[in-house]
Scaffold this motif. Sequence first.
Motif, PDB file in Angstrom:
ATOM      1  N   LEU A 198      44.436 -58.161  18.603  1.00 32.68           N
ATOM      2  CA  LEU A 198      44.912 -56.817  17.568  1.00 32.68           C
ATOM      3  C   LEU A 198      45.587 -57.703  16.437  1.00 32.68           C
ATOM      4  N   ALA A 199      45.488 -58.822  15.592  1.00 33.44           N
ATOM      5  CA  ALA A 199      45.149 -60.368  15.136  1.00 33.44           C
ATOM      6  C   ALA A 199      45.265 -59.480  13.495  1.00 33.44           C
ATOM      7  N   ARG A 200      44.510 -58.477  13.284  1.00 35.31           N
ATOM      8  CA  ARG A 200      44.456 -57.894  12.187  1.00 35.31           C
ATOM      9  C   ARG A 200      45.495 -56.663  12.267  1.00 35.31           C
ATOM     10  N   ARG A 201      45.674 -56.241  13.261  1.00 36.74           N
ATOM     11  CA  ARG A 201      46.669 -55.327  13.113  1.00 36.74           C
ATOM     12  C   ARG A 201      47.813 -54.838  13.555  1.00 36.74           C
ATOM     13  N   PRO A 202      48.687 -55.766  11.920  1.00 35.63           N
ATOM     14  CA  PRO A 202      50.428 -56.463  12.460  1.00 35.63           C
ATOM     15  C   PRO A 202      50.940 -54.965  13.049  1.00 35.63           C
ATOM     16  N   THR A 203      51.080 -53.757  12.467  1.00 36.22           N
ATOM     17  CA  THR A 203      51.395 -53.275  13.408  1.00 36.22           C
ATOM     18  C   THR A 203      51.383 -52.907  14.509  1.00 36.22           C
ATOM     19  N   LEU A 204      50.218 -52.214  15.077  1.00 36.57           N
ATOM     20  CA  LEU A 204      50.040 -52.415  16.286  1.00 36.57           C
ATOM     21  C   LEU A 204      50.279 -53.801  17.120  1.00 36.57           C
ATOM     22  N   GLN A 205      50.038 -54.609  16.387  1.00 41.75           N
ATOM     23  CA  GLN A 205      50.834 -55.707  17.432  1.00 41.75           C
ATOM     24  C   GLN A 205      52.460 -55.894  17.780  1.00 41.75           C
ATOM     25  N   ARG A 206      53.022 -55.662  17.083  1.00 39.63           N
ATOM     26  CA  ARG A 206      53.938 -55.273  16.531  1.00 39.63           C
ATOM     27  C   ARG A 206      54.896 -54.442  17.902  1.00 39.63           C
ATOM     28  N   GLY A 242      59.323 -61.399   9.387  1.00 39.52           N
ATOM     29  CA  GLY A 242      58.071 -61.211   8.882  1.00 39.52           C
ATOM     30  C   GLY A 242      57.992 -63.000   9.115  1.00 39.52           C
ATOM     31  N   VAL A 243      58.551 -63.972  10.007  1.00 39.52           N
ATOM     32  CA  VAL A 243      58.471 -65.059   9.533  1.00 39.52           C
ATOM     33  C   VAL A 243      57.431 -65.925  10.164  1.00 39.52           C
ATOM     34  N   TYR A 244      56.770 -64.827  10.708  1.00 40.58           N
ATOM     35  CA  TYR A 244      55.481 -65.554  12.107  1.00 40.58           C
ATOM     36  C   TYR A 244      53.913 -65.184  10.310  1.00 40.58           C
ATOM     37  N   ASP A 245      54.827 -64.087   9.121  1.00 45.74           N
ATOM     38  CA  ASP A 245      53.380 -63.109   8.592  1.00 45.74           C
ATOM     39  C   ASP A 245      53.988 -63.510   7.074  1.00 45.74           C
ATOM     40  N   THR A 281      46.044 -62.795   5.841  1.00 48.86           N
ATOM     41  CA  THR A 281      46.647 -64.242   5.799  1.00 48.86           C
ATOM     42  C   THR A 281      46.454 -64.087   7.143  1.00 48.86           C
ATOM     43  N   PRO A 282      45.624 -64.405   8.295  1.00 49.46           N
ATOM     44  CA  PRO A 282      45.693 -64.370   9.454  1.00 49.46           C
ATOM     45  C   PRO A 282      46.295 -65.681   9.663  1.00 49.46           C
ATOM     46  N   ILE A 283      47.636 -65.151   9.839  1.00 52.31           N
ATOM     47  CA  ILE A 283      48.566 -66.278  10.500  1.00 52.31           C
ATOM     48  C   ILE A 283      49.349 -65.408  11.649  1.00 52.31           C
ATOM     49  N   THR A 284      48.816 -64.972  12.322  1.00 47.01           N
ATOM     50  CA  THR A 284      49.470 -64.184  13.453  1.00 47.01           C
ATOM     51  C   THR A 284      49.833 -64.637  14.580  1.00 47.01           C
ATOM     52  N   ILE A 285      49.753 -66.232  15.249  1.00 46.20           N
ATOM     53  CA  ILE A 285      49.969 -66.252  16.279  1.00 46.20           C
ATOM     54  C   ILE A 285      51.018 -66.515  16.655  1.00 46.20           C
ATOM     55  N   PHE A 286      51.998 -65.708  15.968  1.00 47.46           N
ATOM     56  CA  PHE A 286      53.639 -65.985  15.857  1.00 47.46           C
ATOM     57  C   PHE A 286      53.603 -64.940  17.117  1.00 47.46           C
TER      58      PHE A 286
END
Lengths: 607, 177
Positions: A29-37, A107-110, A115-120
Amino acid sequence: MNPGSSLLATIIPLPVLLPLLGAGLTLVLARRPTLQRAVSVTVLSAVVVIAALLLVAAVQSGPIVITVGSWPVPLGITLVVDPLSALMLLTSMSVTLAVLVYAIGQGVYDRDETTPITIFHPTYLVLAAGVANAFLSGDLFNLYVGFEVLLMASYVLLTLGGSRSRVRAGVTYVVVNVVSSLIFLVGIALVYAAVGTLNLAQISVRMGDVSPGTALTIHLVLLTAFGIKAAVFPLSAWLPDSYPTAAAPVTAVFAGLLTKVGVYSIIRMETLVFPDSEATQTILLVAAGLTMLVGALGAVAQADIKRVLSFTLVSHIGYMIFGIALASPLGVAGAVFYVVHHITVQATLFCVVGLIEGVGGSTSVTRLGGLAKASPLLAILWFVPAINLGGIPPLSGFVGKLGLLQAGVADGSTLAWVLVVVAVLTSLLTLYAVTKVWVLAFWRPADQIPVAEVDEPEEPEDPDEEPLDEDTSHPDDVGDSRIGLPRAPTPRSGVLTGVRPGTAQTLADREANTGAEVDWPVARLAPGDSSPVFTGRFLGVAGNRVSRSLPRVMAGATAALVTLGLALTVVAGPLYAVADQAAADLVARTPYVQAVFAQTVDDRVGR
Amino acid sequence: MTSPIVLLALVGVLYTTGVYLILERSLTRVLLGVLVLGNATNVLVVVAGGPAGEAPLVGRAPESAMSDALVQALVLTAIVITLGVTSFLLALIHRTWTLEREDDLTEDVEDRSLRRRLARGEQEDEEELDTTGCENVADTDPDDDDERSTEAGPDPAGDGRRAPAASTTGASGEDAR
């Protein structure tokens, strides 16, 4: 075994499994930040609930064991939940969840959502899985794997963004931890050569037959490995060096969890595998005393709040080692309670520092002042956990310290008395260190911040900039570094003020050095004006229009942690009873061993 | 029981080399040291499994003649972990190289501050110890940063303009290439 406990046994692997599956899912879900959270929060909430269930079950009916894949005990992987591991699991996962919410707030991870800095999120969940695995593991090699999983995740989290200071700290951190893992692996090889098994229960039975010299060697090798991970004094220098550079939520979760996994392993080794080892108990007592003193003195000497807290972290590891080294039920109970208290309070304080940095624009007490006036809520959030750490009654820090002191007095040996004195002294020094921060950063009127600061910020960074000048003469290479690597996620400010942080050294900012430009990490005086200007990213756009509100999610998560710390005080009685029971089980050893071996018999009958 | 002297001697030599390398200042040598130490430990784990024997496949050899399969499984796991750590360390070293143009372990900021403080005989050094981790972001891509500062500064709506901001930074990356 009754059906109820076997049903409970089936949920034992979930605290490891759920975060791992969640990590995979958040990666997808790297491109769906809300779902990811949503996924991460749900997963960790579920783990907290499961941990609470396991704690209740373990306290009521003794250790619960599951053999993964139904392999008979000495062959397969066993996961064991006894009161100690359940308590550790519940505390650590609660703190992990709170810090996750805090991190989402920051929002430190992103830095920005496209931009896909979604590894957090995936990394954070892997860290949680590793911690859970280490706490639940019933054999030495699985403990090693748990350590490696959490360390691997911590390497990534510590160097998130790859800025210069984080890479520098990351190299030290990685090399030190790789070495400690190798020493651990050597210990595993020695244990296997000596007793022919890696199952903790079986090791504890067979270790009695090993000659004392060999046993001592193995013991010391393992203690060295865990001592590095737990940051016990002669092996603690890496910690204050590497933790402060990481992002606030990362430091908070590291401070809360990683060293405590080392402490947990030491508790297991000392109580289960090597219960009557006089020599190492003396070594541990001396190390505990030195850890407390050196850490506390380091904390007093520092000006940067993050470094102060890193040193108090080291210092208070000494308390837990003190309790373990006493090897009495009282001492171990004190250590167990102290671990629970310290995980919570230390993580809370690092979260608060993240807020201080946001409000004041700095974490150095030489540059902060008047924060109590600027943000009374922040002052409360700092004050309560700080005096809790210092051990002011009736807070949980006081209860834990009192328990340890009583255990020391009950022990009665000269060394134990020395340690009691050192513990009291350390408590005072800690109080001094945190009140120094309080007085300077919160109480000192803002107009008393030394004026010398005004022109200072420009000079010291110069050495760091020289490589940049070289870089610009190699345009290709600069391009490489820009394209090939993700940029540091500068903490997002837009949420709150629309002002961008993290630009302290750009030329544009220097030209606009009027105090109106929001700058980081500088709280400076505007030229020609005697009133200070807060320049933190949470506060007003122009510096003179100070907004008093903290970001809600971050402050909420921090407040939840503070409340958790206070709740530990309220339920200190029952909690201490659990710690007592855990300690009694640990010192007796039989409940753990019997629970594991009962499993073998069950399985063989079933086949 | 005979001790596998040759293997143990090998472990000793490897540890000596590894410790020597890991104490070097050059990061590449530190990495080599980690690798050598890792291999030494792996050999040690294999030695811990007892004397070599037949392949541990049921039916191929009598059970007493088989070598211990467990240690080999452990070593396999350890090798995989070492591989992961090595690749991460390599990435860090590469990052250090792109930032610093050198392979050495860079000096501690704290050290530098302390030394300056002692030289001046002062109590407190004014230098801000960098704990934000963000100080050099601007250094790595100055163009990029300026761009964002001009457009993010006056923009009160923060979140609303995020997406365009990202696309422009992406474009500037392309240009540099």
